[in-house]
Design an enzyme around this catalytic site. Structure first.
Site, PDB file in Angstrom:
ATOM      1  N   TYR A 340       0.825  -1.208   0.000  1.00 18.21           N
ATOM      2  CA  TYR A 340       0.000   0.000   0.000  1.00 18.21           C
ATOM      3  C   TYR A 340       0.857   1.257   0.000  1.00 18.21           C
ATOM      4  CZ  TYR A 340      -3.096  -3.653   1.719  1.00 18.21           C
ATOM      5  OH  TYR A 340      -3.769  -4.826   1.878  1.00 18.21           O
ATOM      6  N   TYR A 468     -13.308  -7.021   5.301  1.00 16.67           N
ATOM      7  CA  TYR A 468     -12.044  -7.165   4.555  1.00 16.67           C
ATOM      8  C   TYR A 468     -11.735  -8.646   4.399  1.00 16.67           C
ATOM      9  CZ  TYR A 468      -7.258  -7.125   3.056  1.00 16.67           C
ATOM     10  OH  TYR A 468      -6.116  -7.348   2.325  1.00 16.67           O
ATOM     11  N   ASP A 569     -14.829 -16.148   7.615  1.00 14.90           N
ATOM     12  CA  ASP A 569     -13.416 -15.826   7.394  1.00 14.90           C
ATOM     13  C   ASP A 569     -12.779 -15.562   8.758  1.00 14.90           C
ATOM     14  OD1 ASP A 569     -10.977 -14.788   6.778  1.00 14.90           O
ATOM     15  OD2 ASP A 569     -11.706 -13.369   5.271  1.00 14.90           O
ATOM     16  N   LYS A 598      -3.085 -16.330   8.798  1.00 13.47           N
ATOM     17  CA  LYS A 598      -2.359 -15.451   9.735  1.00 13.47           C
ATOM     18  C   LYS A 598      -1.673 -16.198  10.895  1.00 13.47           C
ATOM     19  CE  LYS A 598      -3.898 -10.964   8.422  1.00 13.47           C
ATOM     20  NZ  LYS A 598      -5.178 -10.618   7.822  1.00 13.47           N
TER      21      LYS A 598
HETATM   22  C1  LIG Z   1      -5.572 -10.607   6.397  1.00 17.11           C
HETATM   23  C2  LIG Z   1      -6.877 -11.128   6.030  1.00 17.11           C
HETATM   24  C3  LIG Z   1      -7.089 -11.742   4.780  1.00 17.11           C
HETATM   25  C4  LIG Z   1      -6.018 -11.822   3.733  1.00 17.11           C
HETATM   26  O1  LIG Z   1      -4.934 -12.607   4.113  1.00 17.11           O
HETATM   27  P1  LIG Z   1      -3.536 -12.474   3.328  1.00 17.11           P
HETATM   28  O2  LIG Z   1      -2.679 -13.526   3.958  1.00 17.11           O
HETATM   29  O3  LIG Z   1      -3.059 -11.105   3.572  1.00 17.11           O
HETATM   30  O4  LIG Z   1      -3.810 -12.719   1.892  1.00 17.11           O
HETATM   31  C5  LIG Z   1      -8.336 -12.240   4.522  1.00 17.11           C
HETATM   32  N1  LIG Z   1      -9.330 -12.155   5.431  1.00 17.11           N
HETATM   33  C6  LIG Z   1      -9.159 -11.580   6.635  1.00 17.11           C
HETATM   34  C7  LIG Z   1     -10.282 -11.524   7.601  1.00 17.11           C
HETATM   35  C8  LIG Z   1      -7.935 -11.015   6.963  1.00 17.11           C
HETATM   36  O5  LIG Z   1      -7.776 -10.396   8.142  1.00 17.11           O
END
Ligand SMILES: *Cc1c(COP(=O)(O)O)cnc(C)c1O
Length: 757
Positions: A340, A468, A569, A598
């Site tokens: 970014y 997101y 997610d 993550k």
């Molecule tokens: C960080 C994140 C993503 C994307 O993960 P990357 O490893 O950066 O591609 C997708 N969904 C959520 C909720 C996130 O916090």
């Protein structure tokens, strides 16, 4: 009036770092004796200014016949100074001058044109010169082209210009004495337009025009008010034929005093030796560098001879500066694209040497407390010895092998470990390489599922506003459509159905209106929707919002009722962050599909997974093509799986949820005093996440050094200043972290950090 001491002057400068000094305090500096001034400005330079000496070069891209009547300048057609005149130079000349500058060790190159401003055609031609220079060199290009407007600056910025140079020249109250064709206000307007166009500012002036010492202090102060990061200081060289031809030469003492004033009033700025220094003795030049000059225009000036950069270098080294050329950071700046961020005008970065527990160790040995777990992945602490050992052992045996037709122990072990902790009913695991890829796979899986269920019309996706889900194409399409992150692509992406994010707060009562609104979206779009994808409980990167678990129960019920898959997610929330292993555990529901990433590897390797129920897997697998059509090259990479296995052992080995409660309690007590403050929109805490949402965005690049100075690593996202520390953070570290958070927030609310250092 008592004599000012070195300490008085330094105290003044430290205050000037945070706040524009008032005129009276600044003028009081003049009472100090020269040695006192120089000692203080040397100390302030060492402490706050950039210690890497920077060279730029300029080329006279259009010379002479200037309509303006600046009294010092040989280029004005009002005077009779004999200088070479030429229209805008051509590409080969511009590139040749830039290449020469590069060879001399300059990192910046400025195209300087005479005249009130460039014409529309000249702006376009100049943009082409800039493109040519950027094609042939990697120099950062500056422009000094008179009183341009924002639109013209934007055109040049798009061509690769990163900095606008426009000197204020002299203090406001004397400016009209030296120039009547334009005003001080015109200059300020130009600089403000350049800033709005996203350009950095470079602005200084000329000393020795016949102005008083008080006028020089006023000029330094005007530059501080504008927050100018690069300040060229010219010393008048009287030129025959100009009105100032007979002006007496400024004394060395007056020059050094002026530099000290500029430094004390602008502690962090780059003070740039510009025209007129060539006549100074090496001793005086060295003293000037010690007093604050930490950059220079190398080579010849526009109409006067300059100094060879080699002699500048010798002096600068003597004055204690280093050179960007020697520096790895300079390479990073020149060639590496950060997230970014602009690649042509990159924000500053810190060099990291190592990390451990809650700490990031910088190359110079300073340690920062990681307040955001390196984008929320290092939950169990950096460089956890068990995870590191697992990766090393795995690397010795099997770093990688393809996953089609082959399998390996670590993938199996990881799968088994995951099944013990994920919501009941999730049976199938698809390993992928990053969070965004997991989201892509989950969305494809949902489409294949619906097609297998003879519901091919279900091609839509529902998601929450403020969400997101990643940066790849489809993941982007289900992110908040308005947030700045992806707005630029919004017209090109498939249309999704965005449900307004729930208003029921995590720690409040559930508001039935949230359920009714969600239901209305299912009524309207349910039959054409393949899946409803949302972040459970915590909407992280998009908004840092925390909503009520009951909302998830309604989502579960409605999805089942309408034949829509529920995709949760958990990439940000998984592995304890919210106070439960997974955020959906707060609602005690099982999604049809779940994505994790993550913290899955304890932040050591990139790895993600999509988990699905048998119902999803069986439908996808039981209908042609009888396979899930996705297969990343590095799927189930053994190193990453080994890291994740070890991370899950670490997760199981300790009562992390009580650590999260400890962190939550501290976040609540230290952040809640900001609730209700003017400029603060909201304060909220959920598990090991604390957020202060402000009314206006914070410039991450601007506040970064403020946090680093306080020994912490925190990076705001727009209006969200938040903490997500590793669970291993100690009470003492948490105290330092929250104190730094509070201090910087206070200063931001007080209106500091609005300049662009
Ligand atoms: C960080 C994140 C993503 C994307 O993960 P990357 O490893 O950066 O591609 C997708 N969904 C959520 C909720 C996130 O916090």
């Amino acid at each position: 009036m008592p004599e000012l001491s070195v300490q008085d002057l330094m105290d003044f400068a430290v205050r000037a770092l945070e706040q524009v000094p008032d005129e009276q305090d600044a003028q009081a500096l003049r009472q100090a004796q020269t040695p006192v001034l120089l000692e203080a400005s040397e100390a302030i330079t060492e402490q706050f200014a950039d210690r890497r000496f920077n060279f730029c070069a300029i080329v006279n891209a259009k010379s002479g016949r200037c309509t303006e009547n600046c009294a010092w300048c040989a280029q004005s057609r009002h005077f009779d100074a004999r200088i070479e005149e030429h229209p805008l130079i051509d590409e080969s000349l511009a590139v040749a001058a830039a290449t020469k500058a590069k060879e001399r060790g300059c990192s910046r190159f400025s195209l300087v044109t005479a005249g009130r401003k460039l014409s529309a055609r000249e702006v376009r031609e100049t943009a082409n010169l800039v493109r040519a220079i950027r094609r042939e060199t990697n120099l950062e290009v500056c422009i000094s082209a008179g009183l341009l407007n924002e639109k013209e600056f934007r055109l040049l910025a798009a061509a690769g210009v990163v900095r606008c140079h426009c000197n204020l020249e002299a203090a406001e109250n004397v400016f009209a004495r030296f120039c009547s064709t334009h005003s001080f206000a015109d200059k300020v307007k130009t600089l403000e337009a350049a800033r709005r166009a996203g350009l950095q500012l470079c602005s200084g002036g000329i000393i020795g025009l016949g102005e008083s010492e008080a006028d020089r202090v006023s000029l330094a102060l005007a530059l501080r008010r504008l927050g100018v990061p690069s300040i060229p200081i010219n010393i008048l060289t009287p030129i025959a034929g100009t009105p100032l031809a007979q002006q007496a030469i400024l004394e060395d003492d007056a020059i050094l005093r002026s530099i000290a004033f500029f430094r004390l009033i602008n502690p962090r700025a780059q003070l740039r030796f510009a025209g007129g220094r060539a006549r100074l003795s090496p001793t005086v030049q060295l003293a000037a560098m010690k007093a604050g000059i930490n950059s220079a225009i190398a080579g010849d000036m526009l109409t006067t001879a300059g100094t060879a950069p080699d002699s500048d270098k010798v002096l600068a080294k003597k004055a204690g500066y280093s050179f960007e050329d020697d520096d790895a950071i300079a390479f990073d700046r020149a060639h590496l694209w950060h997230p970014y961020a602009s690649a042509s005008n990159p924000p500053s970065v810190e060099m990291v040497k190592s990390a451990h527990d809650a700490r990031i160790v910088l190359a110079d040995g300073r340690e920062l407390i990681d307040g955001i777990s390196s984008w929320w992945c290092a939950s169990f602490g950096h460089r956890h010895p068990d995870i590191v050992r697992a990766v090393i052992e795995q690397a010795r045996q099997l770093p990688h092998v393809m996953f089609a037709g082959l399998t390996h122990e670590k993938a199996i072990e990881l799968g088994a470990k995951l099944l013990q902790i994920v919501p009941r009913g999730l049976q199938k695991i698809f390993f992928a390489d990053s969070g965004s890829v997991a989201v892509e796979a989950a969305m494809k899986m949902a489409l294949q599922y619906q097609s297998a269920c003879s519901q091919p019309q279900r091609t839509g996706f529902m998601s929450l506003a403020d969400g997101y889900h990643g940066d790849t194409w489809n993941a982007m399409s289900v992110c908040d459509p308005k947030s700045g992150m992806h707005a630029i692509f919004s017209g090109l992406m498939q249309k999704r159905f965005f449900v307004p994010s729930p208003i029921s707060r995590f720690d409040g009562e559930f508001d039935e209106r949230d359920a009714a609104l969600l239901e209305s979206y299912f009524e309207k779009h349910g039959s054409e929707t393949a899946a409803f994808i949302l972040e459970p409980i915590v909407q992280a990167a998009g908004a840092m919002r925390f909503y009520h678990p009951q909302y998830l129960q309604h989502a579960r019920r409605l999805c089942s009722e309408y034949g829509v898959l529920l995709v949760l997610d958990e990439i940000a929330t998984g592995f304890g962050r919210t106070g439960r292993t997974f955020a959906c555990d707060w609602a005690q529901i099982t999604p049809d599909v779940m994505t994790i990433g993550k913290a899955l590897t304890g932040g050591v390797m990139t790895l993600s997974a999509v988990l699905a129920t048998n119902a999803v897997a069986d439908a996808v697998s039981g209908t042609p093509p009888a396979a899930f059509m996705h297969g990343p090259t590095f799927m189930a990479n053994p190193l990453a799986c080994a890291a994740a296995c070890a991370a899950l052992d670490v997760y199981a080995s300790r009562d992390w949820l009580s650590e999260v409660r400890r962190i939550q309690a501290k976040l609540k007590t230290s952040l809640s005093p900001f609730a209700g403050r003017s400029g603060v929109h909201d304060v909220r805490v959920c598990g090991a996440i604390g957020v202060v949402e402000t009314d206006r965005p914070m410039n991450a690049a601007r506040v970064q050094p403020e946090f680093v100075k306080r020994g912490v690593w925190i990076r705001p996202i727009g209006r969200l200043l938040y903490l997500m520390p590793p669970f291993v953070i100690t009470d003492e570290e948490l105290e330092i972290l929250t104190r730094a958070f509070g201090e910087v927030l206070e200063a931001f609310l007080a209106g500091l950090y609005d300049d662009d250092f």
